[in-house]
Write a protein that holds these residues in place. Structure first.
Motif, mmCIF file in Angstrom:
data_model
loop_
_atom_site.group_PDB
_atom_site.id
_atom_site.type_symbol
_atom_site.label_atom_id
_atom_site.label_comp_id
_atom_site.label_asym_id
_atom_site.label_seq_id
_atom_site.Cartn_x
_atom_site.Cartn_y
_atom_site.Cartn_z
ATOM 1 N N GLU A 11 0.847 -1.197 0.000
ATOM 2 C CA GLU A 11 0.000 0.000 0.000
ATOM 3 C C GLU A 11 0.886 1.253 0.000
ATOM 4 O OE1 GLU A 11 -2.984 -0.310 -0.571
ATOM 5 O OE2 GLU A 11 -4.293 0.985 0.591
ATOM 6 N N SER A 12 1.899 1.220 0.848
ATOM 7 C CA SER A 12 2.805 2.365 0.953
ATOM 8 C C SER A 12 3.604 2.545 -0.340
ATOM 9 C CB SER A 12 3.733 2.137 2.149
ATOM 10 O OG SER A 12 4.699 3.144 2.205
ATOM 11 N N GLN A 59 1.195 4.765 8.810
ATOM 12 C CA GLN A 59 -0.225 5.053 8.541
ATOM 13 C C GLN A 59 -0.879 3.862 7.827
ATOM 14 O OE1 GLN A 59 -1.034 8.698 6.246
ATOM 15 N NE2 GLN A 59 -2.757 7.600 5.331
ATOM 16 N N ALA A 60 -0.150 3.282 6.870
ATOM 17 C CA ALA A 60 -0.697 2.124 6.143
ATOM 18 C C ALA A 60 -0.994 0.981 7.117
ATOM 19 C CB ALA A 60 0.276 1.676 5.061
ATOM 20 N N MET A 61 -0.108 0.791 8.108
ATOM 21 C CA MET A 61 -0.347 -0.255 9.113
ATOM 22 C C MET A 61 -1.645 0.027 9.865
ATOM 23 S SD MET A 61 2.244 -2.485 9.160
ATOM 24 C CE MET A 61 3.038 -3.078 10.622
ATOM 25 N N GLY A 62 -1.854 1.287 10.233
ATOM 26 C CA GLY A 62 -3.091 1.673 10.923
ATOM 27 C C GLY A 62 -4.309 1.387 10.058
ATOM 28 N N GLU A 63 -4.159 1.597 8.758
ATOM 29 C CA GLU A 63 -5.292 1.352 7.851
ATOM 30 C C GLU A 63 -5.589 -0.149 7.729
ATOM 31 O OE1 GLU A 63 -4.512 3.545 4.230
ATOM 32 O OE2 GLU A 63 -4.296 5.402 5.366
ATOM 33 N N ILE A 64 -4.559 -0.972 7.821
ATOM 34 C CA ILE A 64 -4.818 -2.421 7.782
ATOM 35 C C ILE A 64 -5.570 -2.816 9.066
ATOM 36 C CG2 ILE A 64 -3.854 -4.752 7.477
ATOM 37 C CD1 ILE A 64 -3.257 -2.676 5.130
ATOM 38 N N PHE A 115 -6.992 5.631 -0.752
ATOM 39 C CA PHE A 115 -6.987 4.610 0.307
ATOM 40 C C PHE A 115 -7.353 3.286 -0.352
ATOM 41 C CE2 PHE A 115 -7.896 8.554 2.538
ATOM 42 C CZ PHE A 115 -7.025 8.483 3.613
ATOM 43 N N PRO A 116 -6.456 2.723 -1.162
ATOM 44 C CA PRO A 116 -6.840 1.561 -1.973
ATOM 45 C C PRO A 116 -7.374 0.397 -1.130
ATOM 46 C CG PRO A 116 -4.675 2.384 -2.594
ATOM 47 C CD PRO A 116 -5.081 3.155 -1.383
ATOM 48 N N PHE A 117 -6.720 0.112 -0.018
ATOM 49 C CA PHE A 117 -7.140 -1.050 0.775
ATOM 50 C C PHE A 117 -8.247 -0.680 1.760
ATOM 51 C CE2 PHE A 117 -6.562 -4.659 3.742
ATOM 52 C CZ PHE A 117 -6.643 -5.680 2.813
ATOM 53 N N THR A 167 -5.591 -4.846 -3.631
ATOM 54 C CA THR A 167 -6.909 -5.422 -3.969
ATOM 55 C C THR A 167 -6.713 -6.857 -4.454
ATOM 56 O OG1 THR A 167 -7.683 -3.231 -4.564
ATOM 57 C CG2 THR A 167 -8.958 -5.071 -5.424
ATOM 58 N N LEU A 168 -5.594 -7.088 -5.163
ATOM 59 C CA LEU A 168 -5.272 -8.445 -5.614
ATOM 60 C C LEU A 168 -4.826 -9.308 -4.428
ATOM 61 C CD1 LEU A 168 -3.525 -7.255 -8.870
ATOM 62 C CD2 LEU A 168 -5.585 -8.677 -8.787
#
Ligand code: TXE
Length: 498
Positions: A100-101, A110-115, A164-166, A195-196
């Motif tokens: 993601e990053s 931030q990406a970790m927080g989004e996961i 925010f793709p994920f 997404t994949l």
């Protein structure tokens, strides 16, 4: 839970992805490359799908829906798959955050927080799958009983953006799956990897084949074809207002598919003189800089009471000066790269326009040169008037415009002076002001003495030109259902023919 460190490195060669239809991976005949916006280095190779691929994906989703392999099992069985997916995401958290990053340019922390937030979406989706129910009418008289069934709407097309793709994917997929629908996803062409990767996660979690399908490629070709597809029952689109409008036309010109739309925003943050100004300034700095302002709920219009405006702007500028803009893979970075070249040009164009319009830069307004990638310092404009383009247009970058007000009525009028209505943040210690403003400002998400707070229990979506429908939580699942009224007569019929 896995961790961020050691500091992750760029991939030695770009990773090649396939696309995913009916539980099987397919190699792309044509591929395109994505370079990390933070480094300018090619990181992934993604298939350019054709209309035949799209049709195959819709057929797979249709078959999976009609034979009831997913809609026909119990909510508890669907919930079990969603909970297993949440567990797998916990295991693969840093790997997904890394991709993601890399593709988006957002800070890895931030990406970790989004996961983590995405994991919560799967957990809430599991609960929703078990709790989804209709209604009954025991009030139609002793000889008639009424039931209201909630049924899945069918095959859902899902088009997602690059900011925010994920997260945006996961604010929808668990709820679509909870409802019993099947889906075809088309991620943004610049951020398709995660997404994949979700396809791998769902397959391992035991999702039946054909329920989740992913096609990749350009919005104008494959995305547009998905919006026009006559065998897609509903389309959930998140992206620009212009493409949202074309989704409405495509629906009208094809099969009147139901639409969920989450579009642009020009969100106010309203600060009254009685607020905790330190807290409000920290929130305003975060609200415009989070995800480099490439966020539909960014608070991009600061509406501040005139008696404290100068003091507040100075406090805010001092805080914004301390924001750590840097390499997205550095765990200490707070603001990463601008995701696309086009968006970088748009933001820099608005910074120039704001100055030409007569607004003053209090802080930022410049690019940050790291020797690689594209970075912009979070920027505060003061002396902004409501008719300026920087106060009206969604810039979708770290550019905040400050405008003063004198009365509560004026604050409300300024906040509502936009075609959008996605979100608003309000800072005051007065319950009167808090309730009055919350009731009168037209926005789908409201934060009082906080900003971007909350989880996937709460619905999200916009008023006015910010969109149609709501995602997440109970309301989100219900969007993907349709209602059937069932009438059951008891006893002997009262005959029509004597
Ligand atoms: O969005 P697009 P872009 C806003 C933001 C930004 C602007 C442009 O202001 O500056 O939009 O961004 C797919 N039919 N937001 O150009 O084009 C595309 O492949 C069907 C707000 O990137 O709308 C991608 O998957 N699909 C926003 C998705 O639409 C099409 C998030 C979004 O891309 C298509 C992103 C078509 N004709 C941008 N054309 C938010 N609300 O968070 C493109 N796509």
């Amino acid at each position: 839970m896995d961790t961020l460190r050691p500091f992750p490195k760029l991939p030695a060669t770009p990773r090649e992805f396939g696309f995913y239809i009916d539980g099987a991976w397919h190699a792309g005949r044509e591929m395109f490359e994505r370079a990390s916006p933070g480094h300018g280095v090619a990181v992934s190779r993604i298939p350019r799908c054709t209309s035949d691929d799209l049709n195959a994906a819709v057929v797979a989703a249709r078959n999976a829906f009609e034979d009831r392999r997913w809609a026909g099992i119990s909510g508890a069985a669907r919930a079990a798959v969603l909970l297993r997916a949440a567990e797998i995401l916990k295991r693969r958290r840093s790997e997904i955050a890394y991709w993601e990053s890399l593709e988006n340019g957002k800070p890895i922390s931030q990406a970790m927080g989004e996961i983590d937030h995405s994991i919560a979406c799967f957990e809430i989706g599991a609960g929703a799958a078990r709790m989804l129910h209709g209604d009954s009418f025991n009030s139609l008289g002793d000889d008639l009983f009424g039931m209201v069934l909630r049924e899945p709407i069918g095959v859902v097309g899902l088009i997602t953006p690059w900011n925010f793709p994920f997260l945006i994917l996961c604010e929808r997929v668990p709820f679509i799956l909870a409802s019993g629908c099947t889906l075809v996803v088309k991620p943004s062409e610049v951020t398709s990897a995660t997404t994949l990767l979700l396809a791998e996660v769902l397959e391992e979690a035991g999702l039946p084949k054909g329920v989740y399908n992913v096609i990749t490629g350009s919005g104008r070709s494959i995305g547009q074809a998905l919006t026009e597809h006559p065998d897609v029952d509903m389309l959930s689109f998140t992206g620009s207002t212009a493409v949202g409008r074309s989704c409405v036309h495509a629906s009208a010109d094809s099969n009147f598919k139901k639409l969920g739309l989450e579009l642009g925003g020009k969100n106010p943050i309203i600060v009254f003189a009685d607020a905790d100004l330190e807290d409000a300034a920290d929130a305003a700095a975060f609200g415009i800089s989070f995800n480099t302002g490439q966020c539909c709920v960014s608070s991009s219009r600061l509406i501040v009471e005139r008696s404290v405006a100068a003091e507040f702007e100075a406090l805010l500028a001092a805080k914004m000066a301390k924001i750590r803009v840097g390499d997205p893979l550095d765990p200490d970075t707070q603001v990463g790269a601008i995701t696309t070249d086009a968006q970088n040009q748009v933001i820099l164009g608005y910074i120039a326009k704001g100055q030409a319009e007569g607004a003053k830069i209090a802080i930022g307004g410049t690019v940050k040169d790291l020797g690689h990638g594209q970075y912009i310092q979070p920027t505060l404009f003061t002396g902004v008037t409501p008719e300026m383009a920087i106060a009206r247009d969604e810039i979708f970058g770290p550019v905040l415009c400050s405008m003063p007000f004198d009365t509560v009525e004026e604050a409300i009028a300024l906040a509502n002076d936009t075609v959008y209505g996605l979100a608003a943040s309000l800072w005051t210690k007065s319950i009167d002001k808090a309730l009055t403003v919350t009731r009168r400002v037209r926005a789908g998400r409201f934060w009082v003495n906080c900003i971007m707070a909350g989880g996937p229990e709460m619905p999200l979506g916009g008023f006015k030109q910010s969109g149609w429908g709501r995602e997440a939580g109970k309301y989100g699942v219900e969007e993907y259902t349709q209602i059937k009224s069932v009438h059951i007569e008891t006893g002997k019929r009262n005959h029509w023919i004597a």
